[in-house]
Scaffold this active site. Structure first.
Site, PDB file in Angstrom:
ATOM      1  N   GLN A   1     -10.288  -3.308  -2.940  1.00  0.00           N
ATOM      2  CA  GLN A   1     -11.534  -2.721  -2.440  1.00  0.00           C
ATOM      3  C   GLN A   1     -12.695  -2.991  -3.408  1.00  0.00           C
ATOM      4  O   GLN A   1     -13.792  -3.371  -2.993  1.00  0.00           O
ATOM      5  CB  GLN A   1     -11.364  -1.206  -2.239  1.00  0.00           C
ATOM      6  CG  GLN A   1     -12.619  -0.509  -1.782  1.00  0.00           C
ATOM      7  CD  GLN A   1     -13.063  -0.928  -0.389  1.00  0.00           C
ATOM      8  OE1 GLN A   1     -12.248  -0.957   0.536  1.00  0.00           O
ATOM      9  NE2 GLN A   1     -14.349  -1.241  -0.216  1.00  0.00           N
TER      10      GLN A   1
ATOM     11  N   ARG B   1       0.869  -1.187   0.000  1.00  0.00           N
ATOM     12  CA  ARG B   1       0.000   0.000   0.000  1.00  0.00           C
ATOM     13  C   ARG B   1       0.898   1.227   0.000  1.00  0.00           C
ATOM     14  O   ARG B   1       1.770   1.365   0.864  1.00  0.00           O
ATOM     15  CB  ARG B   1      -0.895   0.042   1.230  1.00  0.00           C
ATOM     16  CG  ARG B   1      -1.406   1.457   1.467  1.00  0.00           C
ATOM     17  CD  ARG B   1      -2.482   1.584   2.454  1.00  0.00           C
ATOM     18  NE  ARG B   1      -3.703   1.009   1.946  1.00  0.00           N
ATOM     19  CZ  ARG B   1      -4.920   1.355   2.384  1.00  0.00           C
ATOM     20  NH1 ARG B   1      -5.057   2.272   3.304  1.00  0.00           N
ATOM     21  NH2 ARG B   1      -5.989   0.784   1.898  1.00  0.00           N
TER      22      ARG B   1
ATOM     23  N   ASP C   1     -16.622   8.628  -1.688  1.00  0.00           N
ATOM     24  CA  ASP C   1     -15.317   8.435  -1.039  1.00  0.00           C
ATOM     25  C   ASP C   1     -14.902   9.783  -0.457  1.00  0.00           C
ATOM     26  O   ASP C   1     -15.499  10.825  -0.786  1.00  0.00           O
ATOM     27  CB  ASP C   1     -14.309   7.928  -2.092  1.00  0.00           C
ATOM     28  CG  ASP C   1     -12.938   7.583  -1.518  1.00  0.00           C
ATOM     29  OD1 ASP C   1     -12.812   7.472  -0.275  1.00  0.00           O
ATOM     30  OD2 ASP C   1     -11.986   7.438  -2.311  1.00  0.00           O
TER      31      ASP C   1
ATOM     32  N   CYS D   1     -16.027   3.113   0.611  1.00  0.00           N
ATOM     33  CA  CYS D   1     -14.906   2.223   0.926  1.00  0.00           C
ATOM     34  C   CYS D   1     -14.436   2.394   2.367  1.00  0.00           C
ATOM     35  O   CYS D   1     -13.822   1.487   2.923  1.00  0.00           O
ATOM     36  CB  CYS D   1     -13.755   2.477  -0.040  1.00  0.00           C
ATOM     37  SG  CYS D   1     -13.252   4.204  -0.103  1.00  0.00           S
TER      38      CYS D   1
ATOM     39  N   HIS E   1      -7.329   0.888  -6.509  1.00  0.00           N
ATOM     40  CA  HIS E   1      -7.587   0.149  -5.264  1.00  0.00           C
ATOM     41  C   HIS E   1      -8.373  -1.123  -5.616  1.00  0.00           C
ATOM     42  O   HIS E   1      -9.546  -1.279  -5.255  1.00  0.00           O
ATOM     43  CB  HIS E   1      -8.371   1.028  -4.286  1.00  0.00           C
ATOM     44  CG  HIS E   1      -8.343   0.574  -2.863  1.00  0.00           C
ATOM     45  ND1 HIS E   1      -7.657  -0.559  -2.448  1.00  0.00           N
ATOM     46  CD2 HIS E   1      -8.910   1.086  -1.726  1.00  0.00           C
ATOM     47  CE1 HIS E   1      -7.813  -0.706  -1.137  1.00  0.00           C
ATOM     48  NE2 HIS E   1      -8.568   0.273  -0.684  1.00  0.00           N
TER      49      HIS E   1
ATOM     50  N   ARG F   1     -13.993  -7.261   2.607  1.00  0.00           N
ATOM     51  CA  ARG F   1     -12.573  -7.086   2.311  1.00  0.00           C
ATOM     52  C   ARG F   1     -11.784  -8.325   2.734  1.00  0.00           C
ATOM     53  O   ARG F   1     -10.849  -8.759   2.069  1.00  0.00           O
ATOM     54  CB  ARG F   1     -12.012  -5.846   3.044  1.00  0.00           C
ATOM     55  CG  ARG F   1     -12.458  -4.517   2.484  1.00  0.00           C
ATOM     56  CD  ARG F   1     -11.956  -4.282   1.068  1.00  0.00           C
ATOM     57  NE  ARG F   1     -10.530  -4.498   0.950  1.00  0.00           N
ATOM     58  CZ  ARG F   1      -9.594  -3.590   1.223  1.00  0.00           C
ATOM     59  NH1 ARG F   1      -9.947  -2.372   1.593  1.00  0.00           N
ATOM     60  NH2 ARG F   1      -8.300  -3.867   1.088  1.00  0.00           N
TER      61      ARG F   1
END
Ligand code: CP
Ligand code: NVA
Length: 321
Positions: free
Chosen positions: A138, A108, A231, A272, A135, A300
């Protein structure tokens, strides 16, 4: 069944073929059901996974650590404070070393180039746990969550409201195209997606799925939406842009009134997380009956486990995935 993804990395969602994406979603549903039945398995016994973080995380770290650890694997958290990545050692050298130690690596961080270099030089599967650009882990969980609610994804309409040039929007653009979801991005001109991404995504449209639409007016965008996604307005690393974003994005907040613009009662709300209540979404919507954000978070873990099962060469299978 032999996995079509054995030994592969997941750096961008659209690295997957339609068949591979379908395989991962099916496997995700299966591993969730296994977990619900509390079936004890140790499919990762004997394996180690390096978790490399340049940016903070709650869900991604927890998903990888629990999905891997509870099946007997050894996850190893490597923070930028503790290792030599970047300033003191090149990403290529780090990749070569980690590839000799670990069976897989999660990264990440900031640059998509970094996760790509890790995959090129490590020789083991590498997973993108978020970069500035994408991502994918996700969006796998998001698609799984929508499937749990709708059964079939194809033909549904999803509206993403807010910063439409960030990692989430970029990944949803490809993810929705690949599964046949009609995507509308509701955003100001300044936060529109990169034209190259818009063009490229057209190559991934399933059958006769409509190409994505960019709409400035939130009310127009939301009409008939089956799901609304938003988001944060300033992603990690962009916190200094928040004042400017507040001014641009206030008209795109998802609240009880704007959610009603879908003219449907059963529109799902997705995020998310982490969320900033009062900016991109109100507490009322985030915690309301249309919200599926906690399922997304849980998923997840299941989608992460599915990706690991599909890609890592396992020593021994105690349960056929
Ligand atoms: N959604 C997500 O990736 O959360 P974290 O930043 O907590 O990992
Ligand atoms: N766009 C957000 C996503 C967080 C999961 C960020 O990059 O901070």
């Amino acid at each position: 069944m032999n996995s079509p993804l054995l030994g592969r990395s997941l750096l961008k969602l659209h690295d997957l073929s339609f068949v591979e994406l379908r395989y991962l979603l099916d496997l995700s549903h299966r591993v969730k059901a296994q977990r619900r039945r509390r079936e004890a398995t140790s499919r990762f016994r004997g394996l180690s996974l390096g978790l490399l973080f340049e940016k903070p995380s709650t869900r991604t770290r927890s998903a990888f650590e629990t999905a891997f650890g509870e099946e007997g694997g050894h996850p190893c958290f490597l923070s930028p404070k503790d290792i030599q990545l970047g300033a003191k050692e090149t990403i290529e050298d780090t990749a070569r070393v980690l590839g000799r130690m670990f069976d897989g690596i999660m990264f990440r961080g900031f640059r998509q180039d970094s996760v790509e270099a890790l995959a090129r030089y490590s020789g083991v599967p590498v997973y993108n746990g978020l970069t500035d650009d994408y991502h994918p882990m996700q969006v796998l969980a998001d698609l799984m969550t929508l499937e749990e609610n709708w059964g079939q994804l194809e033909g549904r309409k999803l509206v993403y409201a807010g910063d439409a040039r960030n990692n989430m929007a970029n990944t949803l653009i490809f993810g929705c195209a690949m599964v046949g979801i009609e995507l509308v991005l509701a955003c100001p001109e300044e936060l529109s997606p990169d034209e190259r991404i818009v063009q490229e995504s057209r190559n991934y449209l399933l059958d006769d799925t409509p190409a994505l639409v960019i709409e400035r007016n939130l009310q127009t965008a939301l009409r008939g939406a089956d799901a609304v996604y938003t988001d944060v307005w300033a992603s990690m690393g962009e916190e200094d842009r928040l004042q400017e974003r507040l001014a641009l994005l206030r008209p795109y907040q998802i609240n009880a009134e704007t959610l009603s613009w879908t003219q449907k009662n059963d529109t799902l709300f997705l995020h998310c997380l982490p969320a900033v209540r009062g900016n991109e979404v109100t507490a009322e919507v985030l915690e309301g009956p249309n919200s599926r954000v906690w399922d997304q978070s849980e998923n997840r873990k299941h989608t992460t486990k599915a990706v690991l099962l599909a890609t890592l060469p396992l020593f021994e299978k105690t349960l056929d995935p």
